[in-house]
Design a protein around this motif. Structure first.
Motif, mmCIF file in Angstrom:
data_model
loop_
_atom_site.group_PDB
_atom_site.id
_atom_site.type_symbol
_atom_site.label_atom_id
_atom_site.label_comp_id
_atom_site.label_asym_id
_atom_site.label_seq_id
_atom_site.Cartn_x
_atom_site.Cartn_y
_atom_site.Cartn_z
ATOM 1 N N ALA A 1 -29.403 10.593 21.783
ATOM 2 C CA ALA A 1 -28.665 10.587 20.512
ATOM 3 C C ALA A 1 -27.804 9.333 20.382
ATOM 4 N N ILE A 2 -27.138 8.949 21.477
ATOM 5 C CA ILE A 2 -26.292 7.752 21.461
ATOM 6 C C ILE A 2 -27.131 6.501 21.224
ATOM 7 N N GLY B 1 -28.430 6.538 17.598
ATOM 8 C CA GLY B 1 -27.295 6.321 16.706
ATOM 9 C C GLY B 1 -26.814 4.882 16.732
ATOM 10 N N THR B 2 -26.754 4.298 17.913
ATOM 11 C CA THR B 2 -26.305 2.907 18.060
ATOM 12 C C THR B 2 -27.281 1.929 17.398
ATOM 13 N N GLY C 1 -23.420 10.549 18.901
ATOM 14 C CA GLY C 1 -24.677 9.917 18.527
ATOM 15 C C GLY C 1 -25.217 10.467 17.224
#
Length: 257
Positions: A238-239, A242-243, A154
């Motif tokens: 975080a994922i 980030g996505t 992420g």
């Protein structure tokens, strides 16, 4: 699920990228892959030599304590730093061929994960030498490792998008990781601080993953449910971030290369 299907479709490219990234790291070196072990061990040796006199005199298994912190931090730093430049370094490929851009980031993370796995084995060898008893709880280390990998992925998604737009990120990230190292209690114990200050360390995801390792290996104890949720929460957050950034900026990437 979509990402897994994409990787299956582009399996050959993904495997070649991973092989290339791993081989490139040790290209034209005499010792080759041995540096994946020697590098961290030499760093550990220097840190043990310097910090044992200041922090480790009254701490049992201080070298293992250091190793756990160094291991987790180095994986995060390596995977995110290489992930940050992954899109920029492979612009010549995705600007000509329509492939999922996150595959370049994933290949960098797999390469770093291979190094990490090798050093986990070395950590276990050090545990045997230092008299740390093995037990079934060591299996639970798969949980913080999984969370750490997701958190690093992420973070890499965020950094890779920002780096394409702002080259200054590379220099700023060097300073940030240096600060992060000192805030992750790699070579010292937070027990010397008041309880309120100790809680502040848990705002640092890397410290949380390091602490999980130390609880299992050195304290022979399983963290509380809240600790597990915190570790997972950082990874999922975080994922998600980030996505979102990746999807919003994906169509603009070609303008910045």
């Amino acid at each position: 699920m979509v990402i897994i299907n994409k990787i299956k479709e582009q399996r050959f490219l993904f495997e070649e990228l991973t092989k290339r990234d791993f081989a490139k790291k040790y290209k034209r070196t005499v010792l080759g892959i041995l540096w994946s072990v020697l590098g961290p061990l030499m760093t550990l040796g220097v840190m043990a030599l310097v910090f044992t006199q200041f922090f480790g005199q009254n701490m049992e298994h201080y070298v293992i304590y250091l190793f756990c912190g160094n291991l987790v931090f180095n994986y995060f730093k390596e995977s995110t730093f290489t992930g940050m430049t992954s899109l920029h370094d492979n612009a010549g490929i995705f600007s000509k061929i329509n492939v999922p851009k996150y595959m370049f980031l994933l290949s960098k993370n797999v390469s770093s994960l291979i190094n990490f796995a090798i050093n986990v084995v070395v950590l276990f060898l050090f545990c045997i030498i230092d008299g740390v008893a093995f037990n079934w709880k060591f299996i639970l280390l798969l949980y913080p490792i999984g969370c750490l990998v997701l958190f690093s992925l992420g973070s890499g998604l965020i950094l890779s998008a920002l780096y394409l737009m702002f080259r200054d990120m590379k220099y700023l990230y060097d300073i940030f990781t240096l600060l992060l190292m000192y805030l992750s209690a790699i070579f010292y114990s937070i027990d010397v601080y008041p309880l309120k200050v100790q809680y502040l360390f848990y705002l640092n995801p890397i410290y949380v993953y390091i602490r999980y390792f130390r609880k299992i290996i050195l304290e022979n104890s399983i963290p509380k449910l809240s600790f597990h949720l915190l570790a997972l929460g950082y990874a999922v957050l975080a994922i998600i971030i980030g996505t979102i950034i990746y999807k919003k900026k994906n169509y603009k990437f070609l303008y910045y290369i």
